[in-house]
Design an enzyme around this catalytic site. Structure first.
Site, short mmCIF file in Angstrom:
data_model
loop_
_atom_site.label_atom_id
_atom_site.label_comp_id
_atom_site.label_asym_id
_atom_site.label_seq_id
_atom_site.Cartn_x
_atom_site.Cartn_y
_atom_site.Cartn_z
CE LYS A 1 -35.03 -7.18 -43.25
NZ LYS A 1 -35.95 -7.80 -44.18
NE ARG B 1 -44.52 -0.67 -43.53
CZ ARG B 1 -43.29 -0.54 -43.97
NH1 ARG B 1 -42.67 -1.56 -44.54
NH2 ARG B 1 -42.66 0.60 -43.83
CE LYS C 1 -39.01 -4.57 -47.82
NZ LYS C 1 -37.68 -5.01 -47.29
CB CYS C 2 -45.71 -6.45 -43.53
SG CYS C 2 -46.70 -6.06 -44.97
CG HIS D 1 -40.21 4.07 -48.32
ND1 HIS D 1 -41.45 3.72 -47.85
CD2 HIS D 1 -39.39 3.05 -47.96
CE1 HIS D 1 -41.39 2.56 -47.23
NE2 HIS D 1 -40.15 2.13 -47.28
CB THR E 1 -41.48 -10.93 -41.90
OG1 THR E 1 -40.52 -10.51 -42.87
CG2 THR E 1 -42.86 -10.92 -42.55
NE ARG F 1 -33.13 -1.45 -49.01
CZ ARG F 1 -33.58 -2.70 -49.15
NH1 ARG F 1 -34.87 -2.94 -49.13
NH2 ARG F 1 -32.74 -3.69 -49.31
N1 PPS Z 1 -37.69 -1.92 -35.57
C1 PPS Z 1 -37.57 -1.93 -36.90
N2 PPS Z 1 -36.39 -1.66 -37.50
C2 PPS Z 1 -36.29 -1.66 -38.84
N3 PPS Z 1 -37.31 -1.94 -39.68
C3 PPS Z 1 -38.51 -2.22 -39.12
C4 PPS Z 1 -38.69 -2.23 -37.73
N4 PPS Z 1 -39.97 -2.54 -37.46
C5 PPS Z 1 -40.56 -2.71 -38.64
N5 PPS Z 1 -39.70 -2.52 -39.65
C6 PPS Z 1 -40.06 -2.57 -41.05
O1 PPS Z 1 -39.70 -3.82 -41.60
C7 PPS Z 1 -39.73 -3.61 -43.02
C8 PPS Z 1 -39.09 -4.79 -43.72
O2 PPS Z 1 -40.01 -5.83 -43.66
P1 PPS Z 1 -39.58 -7.36 -43.78
O3 PPS Z 1 -38.56 -7.69 -42.75
O4 PPS Z 1 -40.84 -8.15 -43.75
O5 PPS Z 1 -38.92 -7.38 -45.21
S1 PPS Z 1 -38.64 -8.70 -46.08
O6 PPS Z 1 -39.87 -9.05 -46.74
O7 PPS Z 1 -38.12 -9.74 -45.20
O8 PPS Z 1 -37.62 -8.23 -47.05
C9 PPS Z 1 -39.02 -2.30 -43.20
O9 PPS Z 1 -39.49 -1.71 -44.38
P2 PPS Z 1 -38.80 -0.45 -45.04
O10 PPS Z 1 -39.03 0.69 -44.09
O11 PPS Z 1 -39.49 -0.21 -46.32
O12 PPS Z 1 -37.35 -0.76 -45.22
C10 PPS Z 1 -39.37 -1.53 -41.93
O13 PPS Z 1 -40.26 -0.48 -42.14
#
Ligand code: PPS
Length: 404
Positions: free
Chosen positions: A365, A202, A119-120, A369, A122, A367
């Protein structure tokens, strides 16, 4: 005088003069033979050179040449002339590209891995790096080092999960749960002691809320799909099982399933606070945000120089500076630029752009909160403060997360 009949020395002359069609046929046959001989000699010379190069290329992996009819991406030069020049180093000459059986692409074990944190960012990080022509990424999350049933399949299984790549390209995969799984650092070291690792982090409270949001969303998705399906298949268990992992739930998955159950019916505040008001450190979204507890294991196995800590909050705010750091860390030419990103106001995040397409990450990605009581957020930040300091000390960097 006419030569005596049957005099072979003149026979050819006679044929040449008196039967021109036959002579032409002889000439044609001779030319075709010459051409074929030359072609066979040329092909065998090319084959020898290619075989020698392949042995050299694959000296760091288990298997050697693959017969690969699938072309790797980016065999065409990109639009900018500088990119085209740089690409010359990567693109094999057309004679080799057109020979499927002499192909120089192969699947390589990764030279870099995004090990977490969940969730950081990746996925965003991997997709952004993939904008670089020297990067190839594995599709999906491979979960080789953290799941025993995958690890037991061996490195050759892992290698086959990797994409095809050209000489000079770097293969990367991401599996966020590597960071928190105790066996993983040593297993990665056993594969490649000089591998480069990317760790994206994060601000821990935001990460915990993101984790909670995901657990809750998955449960509601699961119950919705269960409600509409007439099949007896449990969609919860299909979500909970590792891909290809047989029918046995690993402890991690079983644990996650119970966390999802909790997230479905209770608020974040209820889950992170115990009845006496103290922080529930055993709630998984909180546990995973205690980065130093995992980081020290990685530093026991790898040197600090092998691990780049990427700031996930800054990757959201402005991706380019983080990507520039990573290009340097991986020894890549600087190729990712401002032109590769645009801010999408509807999504509220940066989206990606290359020569041919624009792409935003999926709706899972970024969402929305849930609103969390600001007093609980402050309390959590105070709780994390001491743990964050320990993480900063371990990595030798202050990430500047709020103290309350
Ligand atoms: N450009 C862009 N577009 C969309 N989302 C972005 C982006 N950059 C970073 N993020 C952040 O990525 C978070 C999801 O992290 P992960 O991909 O590591 O999640 S996972 O562990 O694989 O499920 C996701 O977390 P949430 O905001 O809580 O959904 C995003 O905040």
């Amino acid at each position: 005088m006419r030569p005596a009949e049957g005099d072979t020395s003149d026979c050819i002359l006679v044929v040449g003069v008196s039967r021109p069609k036959l002579a032409a046929a002889f000439l044609l046959v001779a030319l075709v033979s010459l051409f074929l001989t030359f072609h066979i000699l040329y092909d065998s010379a090319v084959y020898s050179l290619d075989a020698a190069a392949s042995v050299f290329d694959s000296s760091d992996e288990l298997a050697t040449n693959q017969l690969d009819p699938a072309p790797p991406r980016r065999l065409q030069p990109s639009s900018s002339s500088q990119q085209a020049n740089n690409l010359k180093d990567l693109v094999p000459p057309p004679s080799l590209v057109s020979k499927a059986h002499f192909s120089r692409t192969n699947r390589h074990l990764p030279q870099a891995i995004i090990v977490g944190v969940r969730k950081c960012g990746t996925r965003a990080l991997l997709e952004m790096l993939f904008l670089h022509p020297q990067i190839q990424k594995a599709a999906g999350e491979v979960h080789f080092f953290d799941r025993d049933d995958n690890y037991e399949k061996g490195l050759e299984w892992y290698r086959k999960k990797m994409p095809y790549s050209l000489k000079g390209q770097i293969t990367i995969e991401k599996s966020p749960s590597y960071f928190v799984t105790p066996e993983v650092p040593e297993r990665i070291r056993a594969m490649n002691a000089s591998i480069k690792l990317l760790l994206i982090v994060r601000e821990p409270v935001t990460r915990a809320i993101s984790d909670y949001t995901q657990l809750r969303t998955r449960v509601s998705t699961t119950s919705t799909s269960s409600a509409v399906t007439t099949s007896s298949t449990s969609s919860l268990s299909s979500l909970a099982r590792p891909p290809g992992g047989g029918g046995i739930l690993t402890p991690t998955f079983a644990e996650e399933e119970s966390q999802r159950g909790a997230a479905s019916s209770r608020t974040f505040e209820e889950l992170v606070l115990r009845p006496d008001g103290s922080i529930n450190e055993s709630y998984r979204p909180i546990t995973i945000s205690l980065y130093h507890n995992y980081m020290h294991r990685w530093l026991e196995v790898f040197s600090r120089e092998q691990i780049l800590v990427v700031n996930g909050d800054q990757l959201i705010e402005d991706p380019l500076p983080q990507l520039k750091r990573i290009e340097m860390f991986l020894g890549l030419e600087p190729r990712i630029g401002r032109h590769n990103f645009y801010f999408n106001h509807t999504k509220g995040f940066y989206c990606l752009r290359n020569d041919t397409a624009d792409k935003c990450l999926r709706e899972s990605k970024g969402r929305k909160h849930p609103r969390v009581n600001p007093l609980v957020v402050s309390k959590l930040r105070r709780f994390f403060n001491e743990h964050n300091q320990r993480f900063y000390e371990l990595v030798g960097e202050d990430l500047g997360w709020p103290e309350e």
